[in-house]
Scaffold this active site. Structure first.
Site, short mmCIF file in Angstrom:
data_model
loop_
_atom_site.label_atom_id
_atom_site.label_comp_id
_atom_site.label_asym_id
_atom_site.label_seq_id
_atom_site.Cartn_x
_atom_site.Cartn_y
_atom_site.Cartn_z
N HIS A 158 0.85 -1.20 0.00
CA HIS A 158 0.00 0.00 0.00
C HIS A 158 0.89 1.26 0.00
CE1 HIS A 158 -3.24 2.71 0.85
NE2 HIS A 158 -4.10 1.75 1.10
N GLU A 263 -0.45 1.17 -5.67
CA GLU A 263 -0.35 0.00 -4.79
C GLU A 263 -0.31 -1.29 -5.61
OE1 GLU A 263 -3.85 0.36 -2.27
OE2 GLU A 263 -3.73 2.52 -2.41
C1 BG6 Z 1 -6.93 1.63 -0.59
C2 BG6 Z 1 -8.36 1.25 -0.90
O1 BG6 Z 1 -6.08 0.59 -0.96
O2 BG6 Z 1 -6.82 1.85 0.81
C3 BG6 Z 1 -9.30 2.33 -0.40
O3 BG6 Z 1 -8.50 1.07 -2.30
C4 BG6 Z 1 -9.06 2.61 1.07
O4 BG6 Z 1 -10.63 1.91 -0.62
C5 BG6 Z 1 -7.59 2.93 1.27
O5 BG6 Z 1 -9.87 3.70 1.48
C6 BG6 Z 1 -7.20 3.21 2.72
O6 BG6 Z 1 -7.59 2.19 3.57
P1 BG6 Z 1 -7.37 2.30 5.11
O7 BG6 Z 1 -7.95 1.04 5.72
O8 BG6 Z 1 -5.89 2.40 5.35
O9 BG6 Z 1 -8.07 3.55 5.57
#
Ligand code: BG6
Length: 297
Positions: A158, A263
């Site tokens: 991510h 990502e």
């Molecule tokens: C991304 C998703 O990978 O992560 C989004 O596609 C999401 O939908 C984002 O909002 C952040 O996620 P989190 O759980 O870290 O708030």
């Protein structure tokens, strides 16, 4: 010394350039900083929790064994959004190579977040290998299924990339790809030559050939190149104004102008790994196109 370990993190400094370094928090084995010749390449919220109370907002959180909030799978639907790897403290396994300096972190059910891992009763060994090149950062994952049954999972890096101005940023090399827009809940072929940003964006580009480098260009300058190994999907995410406002750990509130998540993952379907087998994948980040050849250890 090019590798410094404290209770909470590991910092690697490149032996031939003291201004090139990577910092990895043991919690989540999250890369929280990657400096290339003194210049930070990743975005980290100023309100990110680095004390293990919640996943880190920024850097490179690791998503396993499920991407997003699963609604259908009997086991995976019990887990929170993005699984438990980012909410677990990994073990630092030490240095495996001196140049480029390379370290490993491990996670298994004995040391993972106990409250969460009990919801997914499979046996696994994860090894994350982080290699700091003079002009690249490689993060590689190996997943071993140590249980008696097939293991079904997603993997995703991510990655929050630092940029100067989201409205003057484009992400290229995704034209013609099938994309699932998580906001519209629709799939289509993206015909735009580049991805640009004027509102919240949450798109899963699917089955993107691994020889297609994804490039982030800001104000006409190549800022980041993302190379993927065995990771067919790429999520492009920017929370924009309202979504950022709703995230308590997202600061400054206009920080969305300085970040874009690209990502690399295996998320539009699951990896299905038979018992005793291993699966591996990697992302390689650099500023410009790199002639990076994977070398067997
Ligand atoms: C991304 C998703 O990978 O992560 C989004 O596609 C999401 O939908 C984002 O909002 C952040 O996620 P989190 O759980 O870290 O708030």
């Amino acid at each position: 010394m090019s590798i410094e370990e404290t209770d909470s993190q590991v910092v690697i400094t490149h032996p031939s350039n003291s201004n090139t370094s990577v910092t990895i928090l043991k919690y989540g084995a999250t890369v929280t900083s990657w400096k290339l010749n003194g210049e930070e390449q990743l975005w980290l919220s100023t309100a990110a929790k680095l004390d293990g109370s919640k996943p880190v907002r920024g850097g490179i959180p690791l998503v396993f064994p499920v991407f997003g909030k699963n609604q259908n799978d009997e086991l995976l639907s019990k887990l929170p959004q993005h699984g438990f790897a980012r909410n677990s403290t990994w073990e630092f396994l030490g240095q495996v190579k001196s140049n480029p300096p390379t370290v490993q972190f491990g996670l298994n059910p004995k040391i993972a977040n106990q409250e969460l891992v009990k919801l997914w009763p499979l046996d696994f060994n994860l090894i994350l290998t982080i290699e700091l090149g003079e002009d690249f950062l490689k993060t590689a994952i190996e997943v071993e299924n140590a249980s008696e049954e097939n293991m079904k999972f997603n993997w995703l890096f991510h990655t929050y990339l630092h940029i100067e101005d989201i409205e003057d940023t484009m992400v290229s090399n995704l034209v013609g790809m099938k994309v699932y827009d998580q906001l519209l809940k629709e799939s289509f072929i993206d015909k735009h030559p580049v991805v640009t940003f004027h509102q919240e964006t949450d798109s899963i580009y699917q089955n993107v050939d691994s020889d297609r480098l994804i490039q982030v260009v800001g104000k006409g300058k190549p800022l980041h190149t993302v190379k993927r190994e065995n990771l067919p999907d790429a999520v492009v995410w920017n929370p924009w104004v309202d979504k950022s406002a709703g995230m308590g750990d997202f600061e400054p509130k206009d920080g969305f102008k300085n970040m874009v998540c690209v990502e690399p993952g295996h998320v539009s379907d699951f990896v299905v790994l038979p018992p005793g087998q291993k699966w591996s994948a990697a992302q390689i980040l650099s500023k410009q196109e790199l002639n990076y050849q994977a070398i067997e250890p």
